[in-house]
Scaffold this motif. Structure first.
Motif, PDB file in Angstrom:
ATOM      1  N   HIS A  32       0.846  -1.220  -0.170  1.00  0.00           N
ATOM      2  CA  HIS A  32      -0.158   0.023   0.052  1.00  0.00           C
ATOM      3  C   HIS A  32       0.925   1.158  -0.214  1.00  0.00           C
ATOM      4  O   HIS A  32       1.998   1.090   0.423  1.00  0.00           O
ATOM      5  CB  HIS A  32      -0.771   0.086   1.332  1.00  0.00           C
ATOM      6  N   TYR A  33       0.296   2.422  -0.436  1.00  0.00           N
ATOM      7  CA  TYR A  33       0.894   3.545  -0.036  1.00  0.00           C
ATOM      8  C   TYR A  33      -0.130   4.123   1.353  1.00  0.00           C
ATOM      9  O   TYR A  33      -1.278   3.815   1.120  1.00  0.00           O
ATOM     10  CB  TYR A  33       1.238   4.743  -0.945  1.00  0.00           C
ATOM     11  N   GLU A  97       2.505  -0.620   4.467  1.00  0.00           N
ATOM     12  CA  GLU A  97       2.284   0.646   4.121  1.00  0.00           C
ATOM     13  C   GLU A  97       3.531   1.312   3.784  1.00  0.00           C
ATOM     14  O   GLU A  97       4.424   1.204   4.646  1.00  0.00           O
ATOM     15  CB  GLU A  97       1.382   1.447   5.245  1.00  0.00           C
ATOM     16  N   HIS A 139      -2.503  -3.079  -3.266  1.00  0.00           N
ATOM     17  CA  HIS A 139      -3.895  -2.802  -2.768  1.00  0.00           C
ATOM     18  C   HIS A 139      -4.923  -2.521  -3.750  1.00  0.00           C
ATOM     19  O   HIS A 139      -5.933  -3.359  -3.900  1.00  0.00           O
ATOM     20  CB  HIS A 139      -4.038  -2.038  -1.824  1.00  0.00           C
ATOM     21  N   ASP A 149      -3.695   2.366  -4.784  1.00  0.00           N
ATOM     22  CA  ASP A 149      -2.441   2.293  -4.097  1.00  0.00           C
ATOM     23  C   ASP A 149      -1.651   1.021  -4.264  1.00  0.00           C
ATOM     24  O   ASP A 149      -2.419  -0.163  -4.507  1.00  0.00           O
ATOM     25  CB  ASP A 149      -2.235   2.597  -2.683  1.00  0.00           C
TER      26      ASP A 149
END
Ligand code: ZN
Length: 297
Positions: A32-33, A97, A139, A149
C-alpha cells in the motif's frame, strides 16, 4: 519482540488487529501507500482505535521501518475486495504501508532508501512464509473499484528483479520484429493485424464467430465503405476488451467494474499506459503473467 532480527525495526504497536482464523496460513503480501500528507499522520491514524485500520508494517521515506501488528495477528489493511477467489485477504496476508502522500496529496516517486528497506523487509517476510509471487499484490489489485495504491510510480519491476512478485518476460513487453510499429502507434486502443487473430486464437473464452469480421478488416485489399469500416473496428475493439476482461478474471481480479480491473492491471504491470484500453501489449503482458501462475481454482 515480533519482526526480523537482522533488520532495524521500530515496534510501534497498534490496537487495530484481530486473530487470524485457526486454520489460516499466511500466503499473501499486500503493498500500500499511506496516502496521507505525512508518515507521522499515517502512523497516528493506524494506531487510533477509532480508525479501525492498521497494517503490519509502515516504511517511512527515509527507510525507517515500523511494525504495528505482529505477523501472527490479522491486521486491518485490505478491506473489501478479492484476489484469486480469496475475499478475506486480511486473514491470509501481511500488509505493508509505504509512506507516500498518494494521488490525493501529491503523489511522488518512492525514495531509494525506502524501497531498499522495503526489499529487505519483503525478503525477510518471504523467508518466513510461503508466499507465491502471484500473491504479492497491490492494494489496487484486490480492490480496484476503491483503491489506487501503491500506484503507477511504485517500482514493481525492481522488486521482481530481486525475487519479489511477478513480472512479465522482456519478450512479452517488447516482442521482436513488427512490434516497434505498435509502440509508435498512437492509437493503442485496439489490436492490429495478425496480433488480433493470434490473441483470439489463444483466448479460450473468445466468441469465435467474430473472427470473420476481424480477418476481413485485416485484408489489405478489402476497402469497406466508412460505415462498414467503423462497424468492423468497433467489433475488433469490443472483442479485444472482452478478451482482456476475461483474462483479467482468469489471472485473479474480482468480478467488479471491468474498466477498474484494466486500469489496476496497468498500474501494476504496465504503468506507462493507464488508459484502460485492451491494447495488444497489455494483453501480451497479461498472458505472459498468467502463464507464470498456477490455474485459479
Ligand atoms: Zn491501501
Amino acid at each position: 519482540m515480533p519482526g526480523s532480527q537482522e533488520l532495524p525495526i521500530i515496534w510501534h504497536p497498534s490496537p487495530n488487529f484481530g486473530e487470524r482464523p485457526a486454520d489460516s496460513t499466511i500466503d499473501m503480501l499486500v503493498l500500500h501507500y499511506t496516502g496521507m500528507p505525512s508518515g507521522e499522520m499515517a502512523l497516528e491514524r493506524m494506531c487510533d482505535p477509532a480508525s479501525q485500520v492498521s497494517a503490519h508494517y509502515m516504511i517511512e521515506e527515509d527507510g525507517c521501518i515500523y511494525q504495528l501488528v505482529a505477523e501472527t495477528k490479522r491486521a486491518w489493511h485490505a478491506g473489501r475486495g478479492q484476489w484469486r477467489g480469496c475475499s478475506d485477504v486480511n486473514s491470509r496476508s501481511i500488509g505493508i504501508e509505504i509512506v507516500n502522500p498518494g494521488h490525493e496529496f501529491g503523489y511522488r516517486p518512492f525514495a531509494v532508501q525506502q524501497i531498499d528497506a522495503l526489499k529487505a523487509l519483503c525478503k525477510a517476510i518471504l523467508a518466513r512464509h510461503d508466499i507465491p509471487a502471484h500473491h504479492i499484490i497491490a492494494h489496487s489489485d484486490m480492490a480496484p473499484d476503491r483503491k489506487e495504491d501503491p500506484g503507477e510510480l511504485f517500482p514493481w519491476q525492481q522488486l521482481a528483479a530481486e525475487g519479489i512478485g511477478l513480472w512479465p518476460d522482456e519478450e512479452a513487453i517488447n516482442p521482436p520484429s513488427k512490434t516497434e510499429k505498435t509502440a509508435e502507434n498512437t492509437d493503442q486502443s485496439t489490436y492490429h493485424d495478425d496480433q488480433v487473430s493470434t490473441a483470439i486464437a489463444a483466448g479460450e473464452h473468445y466468441p469465435p464467430q467474430n473472427t470473420a469480421a476481424l480477418s476481413e478488416s485485416d485484408a489489405g485489399t478489402h476497402r469497406p465503405n466508412p460505415a462498414e469500416d467503423a462497424t468492423s473496428s468497433k467489433h475488433e475493439h469490443t472483442d479485444c476488451e472482452a478478451l482482456f476482461d476475461s483474462l483479467l478474471l482468469q489471472f485473479g481480479y474480482g468480478p467488479g467494474d471491468p474498466i477498474h480491473n484494466r486500469v489496476a492491471f496497468q498500474r501494476h504491470w504496465r504503468p506507462s499506459c493507464l488508459n484502460g484500453h485492451a491494447d495488444a501489449q497489455s494483453i501480451a503482458i497479461l498472458k505472459d503473467l498468467i502463464a507464470q501462475c498456477p490455474p485459479t481454482a
